[in-house]
Every structure is written in structure tokens, then in C-alpha cells.
Design an enzyme around this catalytic site. Structure first.
Site, PDB file in Angstrom:
ATOM      1  N   SER A 579      -1.349  -2.037  -4.224  1.00 40.62           N
ATOM      2  CA  SER A 579      -2.102  -1.027  -4.962  1.00 40.62           C
ATOM      3  C   SER A 579      -1.840  -1.161  -6.450  1.00 40.62           C
ATOM      4  O   SER A 579      -0.757  -1.612  -6.869  1.00 40.62           O
ATOM      5  CB  SER A 579      -1.707   0.376  -4.503  1.00 40.62           C
ATOM      6  OG  SER A 579      -2.252   1.365  -5.357  1.00 40.62           O
ATOM      7  N   TYR A 592       4.434   7.359  -2.827  1.00 42.12           N
ATOM      8  CA  TYR A 592       3.480   6.273  -2.590  1.00 42.12           C
ATOM      9  C   TYR A 592       3.685   5.137  -3.586  1.00 42.12           C
ATOM     10  O   TYR A 592       3.742   3.958  -3.216  1.00 42.12           O
ATOM     11  CB  TYR A 592       2.064   6.835  -2.691  1.00 42.12           C
ATOM     12  CG  TYR A 592       0.965   5.819  -2.443  1.00 42.12           C
ATOM     13  CD1 TYR A 592       0.679   5.372  -1.177  1.00 42.12           C
ATOM     14  CD2 TYR A 592       0.201   5.332  -3.508  1.00 42.12           C
ATOM     15  CE1 TYR A 592      -0.344   4.451  -0.941  1.00 42.12           C
ATOM     16  CE2 TYR A 592      -0.820   4.423  -3.301  1.00 42.12           C
ATOM     17  CZ  TYR A 592      -1.083   3.981  -2.017  1.00 42.12           C
ATOM     18  OH  TYR A 592      -2.090   3.073  -1.798  1.00 42.12           O
TER      19      TYR A 592
END
Length: 702
Positions: A579, A592
């Protein structure tokens, strides 16, 4: 469905009178219907094996007069899936006129090119070598099939006598001869010498049957096959135990598949020494009966009889000299043992080629075995793709059935090696191979995608499959996974539920991938989830879940996947879907973002460690993939919207506007990023990051 007074026992009767009535008067449609029914039963004919035909009166577009036309399965087709586009339609009178210029059996290959001058329908499939076999028999409907039961008679030492006695002279016998123009003349001669017969048995080749109508032809074919089948079953075990009886006992089913899954990648690597191969495994009862028998050592080296068999299976299999319960944990020692068997097979095949080649023979092809038999465990097959490997397996099972029947009634006889070679290296077969379409970039590759049931994972699987790969999908959601796998054809995709936080679950999925395709080449770690919370609201449970799925999951899948890649010794690719958040600090994202950063650095560490094995590890960093992405369902989208002070509906536009390119990112964009890394153009790149985020300057790697 019509109910018969005497149902067939050994073949499937599927003719539906009501359905067929809809095509009354359309003989071509009825030919296709009959062909599809026959091709659906592997006891009747194999995939791609045999051919069917009908003869009709059509209006000649030039003379406007009615003229006889023959419609016959074209070259390379399959009667089970035949459509009109797979037929060759030829002027019958022109085919017969070719007899006047035929120069004899030494020149019969030149006739094949002349078939093109006989074409009636300009949209025809290329005519096959068997075209004259149908043309020179004066029947409206003809079936040329490769039923196991008839083949057992055709490939037996006393086949001619058995045929005459069993069918009371109603089936003529034509000795083995390579398919072609001259064999068509021999069929016509056999009919002339035996008027009133209902079929012809071709020694070592198959069966011809016919009828005035499509239905009569269908019934005739089934009745002849049924009679041959009944005869074989009456004789099984009478002369001696089937295949001489059992020499060893197969492992229990679960142990067989465990052993097969462990060995498959090593076999795949060895079978891929010439070109990368895809595998198939079966432990069908028919296979086990043969490979566990006393006669395996005698019959397997003889090779197959039918040309359709050995063209797909090679002339004979490799039988592993390995106990079924062998300890497979010492991979180097195991590879050394297996390498010796493969080298001996390659030497045998090279000698076979050198001894039987002609001055104009094509160059020797891949000398590796296609069929590999492991007594006590099962049968592996390896070929250029899953369908070809599966079909090779089916053909060898047919060959086993033929050997079983022939040994029960007489003695199995294979084709002489020179005849087999002349078929395998026939210039017409070589021309057919040269006409095959160019392979796609990922042909012969196998990709495993975690989190493959939806969103980014499914898009990646679709892209890799579209570029030629076989794909194995894993996902924790069983229903979604089943729907995803069903989106692909059976020879392209398979799948297994797997929880990437559980090592045992991953191991089971990887075993199933090895059984389905023989191993893996591309491993895509896409399984994930997202939790967006500020520091004070992030619970220990949130933290552990993110670390387990994203970090531990990638680690465990990669660790176990690398074992398979190393066993194959073919190199490979690991692509990790991380990501933008691995590189850019954002609000309310501590759990995250930390997991994604660990994922990226783990990828770098693996790239450094696995280079010696030619295993490349790279990363795709998406950002804000909202369309079709699972992580945007539920609380994540709400959390990100809250962090930016906007509504959920405003997120797509918000993310697009903050990018340099002002573009919305889709799941297909991420799939394309993965393909860039594994498609062949970046074969010397590892440890790299490809950002697919529309351009986010803080995420620039360099």
C-alpha cells in the site's frame, strides 16, 4: 428421453427424440447432435479423437444445381464440442476424382493439399487426414470412433479372428495402416469384399460404423461398442487375473495425495528441462489397478497402440522406481534419485528418435516423459497447459483400458516402433504443430493468488489468466471463492479456502495447488484487511489482526511457497500487494500503516535472500482502490472519510484530486501492475516497488 427395451450397460444412450425432431431435415445439425453425444462419453472416444460425417445434397453456387457434399469433422477438432464451424464441407465428386491422380502410397501425403481444392463451404475448417476414409464409403452417416472396448480387440494378437467370430462376419477387418488416402481406398475395398456389413474394425486404430440416418448411425455405433464391451467383461479374469493380479497395495487416499502433492513440484521441475510444463494428477481406480499390478513392468514399456494415444502421451511412460511410502523430506537426495530416471528416459527417447528418423524428419522434440507412473500412488502427466496435460491423462487411461481388454481376450500388441515414429514425426503432424497460435506471455505458468475471491485479488487472477497462466485462488470466504473459481474454465482455475493466519490451512491449499497444476511459478500475496482508527481507539485485537493477516500471512505463505519454488528449481516470482500507506504517514492509520511498512521491508529482505534461487520478489503499492475493493466495505471507508473530514461518497473524487494524474485507481490498474512484474519484460528486476496510485509525491520511492 426415449426408454429402450434393452438399455445399454457399457455405453451411455442419450438420444432424445423430441430434441432431435427439432432438426428434422437438417442433416448437418443432426450430425453435430450425434457427434456431441458420442464425444461426451470417454468410453466411446477421447477428446479430439475420432471423426464423424454426413452427406447431403447442396446447391452449387456456380451451377445452381444440386451436388453431393460431405460434412466431416475438420482437422484438430473434437466431436464432443463440435459445432458447424468445426466441420469441413467438401464436394464429394471432387474427392472421388482425386483417385484419378493418386500416385500411390509413397505419395499419398501430397493428396492432403488437394483436399483444399474440394472445399464446398468456404468457411470450412481445414480437412483432416481422415477425410477420404469417410468419402469413399457410400453411406449417408459415418462414425469413426476410438472406443476402448473395440480398441482392445483391434490391438490384440487375435483381433481379426475375434472380430469375425464375435460379430458373425458383420464387421470387416482392415490391418493397421497409417491414416491417409490409401487407407480410404482399403476401406472401400473391404466393403466391396464384404457387402452388407455394418462396420469395419481397423487394426490398432479404431472402429468405423454407419447408417442411413443420423439416429441409425448412432444406434449402430452404440450396439457394436456394447457387444464388444460385453465380450470383454465376460472374459475379465477367466484366463488369468487382471494384469496378473496386484503386486502391491496402494496407499490410503489421503496419503496418496499427500505424497503426490509433495513429489509433483520436483517432477514438474525435471519434466520442464526442455520447456516449462503444467501438471495433472489422478489416482483413478483404473490407474491404480494397472500401476499396482504384476504386469506393469511388461506392458508399460510396450507403449500404446492408437496413434491418438501416443501422440499425446508419448510412446511409453516413465515408471518411477520409488516406494509409495518413500520419505520425501530430503529433497536433494530425492531429486538425485529421480534425475537418474529422467536421464534414462531421455536417453531412451533420443535412441528411439535416432534409430527411426528419416532424412526429412523434423528435429527431435522434447525428450521428457509426458506420463509418469508412481506405483502405489497414481499417475502424473505434464504438458504445455492444463487441458493438454489432463487430456494426456485421459488418453493413457484409455490405453490402460485397451491393454486390460486385449490381455483378457488374447495378447496386447502395440504398434511397431517405426510405425509409431512415422506417426509422431509425420510431416503433416509437424505442419499442424507449426500452425498452433503463438503462446501468451504467461503460458505454462501457474499463479497462486491469496485473497483471490474478490476485489484486487480476483482482478489479478483474471489478468494473469488472460495472459495465459493457470490460476489457483485462495480465500477465507468459501462461497465467494466458489463463485470466483466458476468464472474461469475448469482447465484455467482451481481454488481452496485458506486462512493465511494458519500455517496448516496454507499448507493444505498449497498441496491442492500442486495436485491441480503440478506446482506454482507466481505467488501473489493479496489477502488483507484494513482498520482505520486513531491511536487511542486502536485495540490490541485490531493490532494483532492486522499483523497476523498482513505480515504473518505474507511471511507464512511466502515461506511455504518458496519450498515449492525451490523443489521445482525453475525460479519464480513473489509479488506482494502492499500500500501507499507503507511509505506515507497519514492520520488514524497506525495499525494498518505499520503492517504495510513491515510487508514492504519483508519483501526487500526476501528479495535479497532468494535471488540465489532465481526467485524475484517485488511489490505493488496501490492507493485508494475503491471500485470493487473489499477493504472499502464497512468501517474502513467511514474511518478514512472521517479522517479527511468528508463523506464516504466524496472519497473517490477526493483521492483522485490529490494525485498528480488526477485519476481514480481501479482493481484492473493493480492487476496490470502485477502483470508488468511477472510478464517477462522485467525478468532481471527484484526488490522493486511499483506504485499504482495516480502519483502521490510523498510515496515516491526515489
Amino acid at each position: 428421453m426415449e426408454i429402450l427395451e434393452k438399455p445399454f450397460q457399457y455405453v451411455t444412450y442419450s438420444w432424445n427424440k423430441e430434441k432431435a425432431a427439432a432438426w428434422q431435415g437438417d442433416e448437418v445439425a443432426l450430425l453435430i447432435y450425434r457427434s456431441n453425444l458420442l464425444g461426451a462419453d470417454l468410453r466411446i472416444t477421447n477428446y479430439g479423437g475420432g471423426n464423424t460425417s454426413c452427406k447431403t445434397l447442396e446447391k452449387d453456387p456456380l451451377t445452381r444445381r444440386e451436388t453431393p457434399v460431405m460434412w466431416v469433422k475438420g482437422s484438430g477438432g473434437d466431436i464432443g464440442t463440435l459445432t458447424k464451424s468445426g466441420l469441413a464441407a467438401l464436394y464429394l465428386d471432387r474427392l472421388h476424382a482425386l483417385k484419378d491422380i493418386y500416385r500411390g502410397i509413397q505419395h499419398e501425403d501430397e493428396m492432403v493439399e488437394l483436399f483444399n481444392h474440394c472445399i464446398y463451404d468456404l468457411n470450412s475448417k481445414a480437412p483432416s487426414i481422415d477425410t477420404p476414409l469417410h468419402a469413399f464409403l457410400p453411406f449417408n452417416h459415418i462414425d469413426h470412433l476410438h472406443p476402448d472396448a473395440a480398441f482392445a480387440i483391434a490391438a490384440s494378437k487375435d483381433g481379426k479372428e475375434i472380430t469375425r467370430a464375435l460379430f458373425d462376419g458383420q464387421i470387416a477387418w482392415v490391418p493397421w495402416q497409417r491414416p491417409g488416402f490409401d487407407l480410404g481406398l482399403q476401406l472401400a475395398k473391404a466393403l466391396a469384399e464384404n457387402p452388407g456389413i455394418r462396420g469395419i474394425m481397423l487394426g490398432g486404430h479404431g472402429l468405423f460404423t454407419w447408417g442411413d440416418t443420423s439416429y441409425a448411425c448412432y444406434r449402430n455405433s452404440l450396439e457394436v461398442i456394447e457387444k464388444a464391451s460385453d465380450y470383454l467383461h465376460d472374459n475379465y479374469g477367466k484366463k488369468r487375473a487382471i494384469f496378473g493380479g496386484a503386486k502391491l497395495t496402494a496407499l490410503p487416499a489421503e496419503q496418496r495425495r499427500q505424497q503426490a502433492a509433495t513429489l509433483a513440484p520436483i517432477l514438474r521441475g525435471l519434466a520442464s528441462s526442455h520447456a516449462r510444463m503444467v501438471g495433472h494428477f489422478t489416482d483413478d481406480d483404473k490407474v491404480l489397478e494397472f500401476i499396482n499390478s504384476h504386469d506393469l513392468g511388461t506392458l508399460a514399456p510396450l507403449g500404446t497402440s492408437c496413434p491418438d494415444h501416443f501422440l499425446r502421451t508419448k510412446i511409453r511412460p516413465l515408471v518411477l522406481d520409488l516406494p509409495p511410502h518413500a520419505d520425501l523430506t530430503d529433497t536433494p537426495a530425492l531429486r538425485e534419485t529421480l534425475t537418474k530416471g529422467f536421464e534414462e528416459y531421455r536417453q531412451y527417447y533420443t535412441q528411439y528418435y535416432e534409430k527411426h528418423k528419416h532424412p526429412n524428419s523434423p528435429a527431435m522434440r522434447d525428450p521428457n516423459p509426458v506420463i509418469i507412473l508412481w506405483p502405489g500412488v497414481g499417475m502424473f502427466s505434464f504438458s504445455k497447459d492444463k487441458q493438454t496435460a489432463r487430456v494426456a491423462s485421459e488418453f493413457y487411461i484409455n490405453a490402460i483400458n485397451v491393454m486390460k481388454g486385449a490381455e483378457a481376450i488374447s495378447e496386447y500388441v502395440s504398434l511397431p516402433l517405426q510405425e509409431a515414429f512415422d506417426i509422431e514425426y509425420w510431416l503433416l503432424e509437424e505442419a499442424k504443430l507449426q500452425r498452433m497460435p503463438k503462446e501468451k506471455p504467461l503460458s505454462r505458468k501457474i499463479a497462486l493468488v491469496t485473497g483471490g475471491a474478490g476485489g484486487i485479488g480476483l482482478a489479478i487472477a483474471r489478468k494473469l489468466a488472460a495472459e495465459g497462466a493457470c490460476v489457483f485462488l485462495t480465500d477465507i470466504h468459501e462461497g465467494n471463492l466458489a463463485r470466483a473459481v466458476n468464472d474461469f474454465s475448469k482447465d484455467v482455475a482451481a481454488g481452496a479456502t485458506a486462512d493465511v493466519t494458519q500455517a496448516g490451512s496454507i499448507a493444505r491449499a498449497l498441496r491442492q495447488a500442486c495436485l491441480a497444476f503440478g506446482g506454482i511459478d507466481i505467488l501473489v500475496n493479496c489477502a488483507g484487511l484494513a482498520i482505520s482508527k486513531p491511536l487511542e481507539q486502536t485495540t490490541e485485537k485490531d493490532w494483532d489482526l492486522l499483523q497476523d493477516v498482513i505480515v504473518k500471512g505474507q511471511f507464512t505463505v511466502s515461506q511455504q511457497g518458496v519450498e515449492i519454488l525451490r523443489a521445482q528449481a525453475l525460479g519464480g516470482d513473489i509479488v506482494n500487494i502492499a500500500s501507499k500507506n507503507a511509505l506515507v504517514s497519514g492520520p488514524n492509520n497506525v495499525g494498518y500503516g505499520t503492517a504495510k511498512a513491515a510487508q514492504v521491508h519483508m519483501s526487500r529482505l526476501l528479495a535479497a535472500e532468494l535471488g540465489k534461487d532465481k526467485i524475484r520478489v517485488n511489490i505493488v503499492n496501490p492507493d485508494a482502490v475503491i471500485e470493487g475493493s473489499k477493504i472499502w466495505e464497512g468501517e474502513w471507508a467511514a474511518g478514512r472519510a472521517k479522517a479527511y473530514g468528508i463523506t464516504v461518497d466524496e472519497l473517490p473524487a477526493y483521492y483522485a484530486k490529490r494525485t498528480i494524474l488526477n485519476e481514480i485507481i481501479t482493481v484492473n490498474d493493480i492487476a496490470n501492475g502485477v502483470f508488468v512484474l511477472v510478464g517477462g519484460h522485467l525478468g532481471k528486476s527484484t526488490g522493486n516497488i511499483i506504485n499504482v496510485d495516480g502519483g502521490v509525491a510523498p510515496a515516491f520511492v526515489r
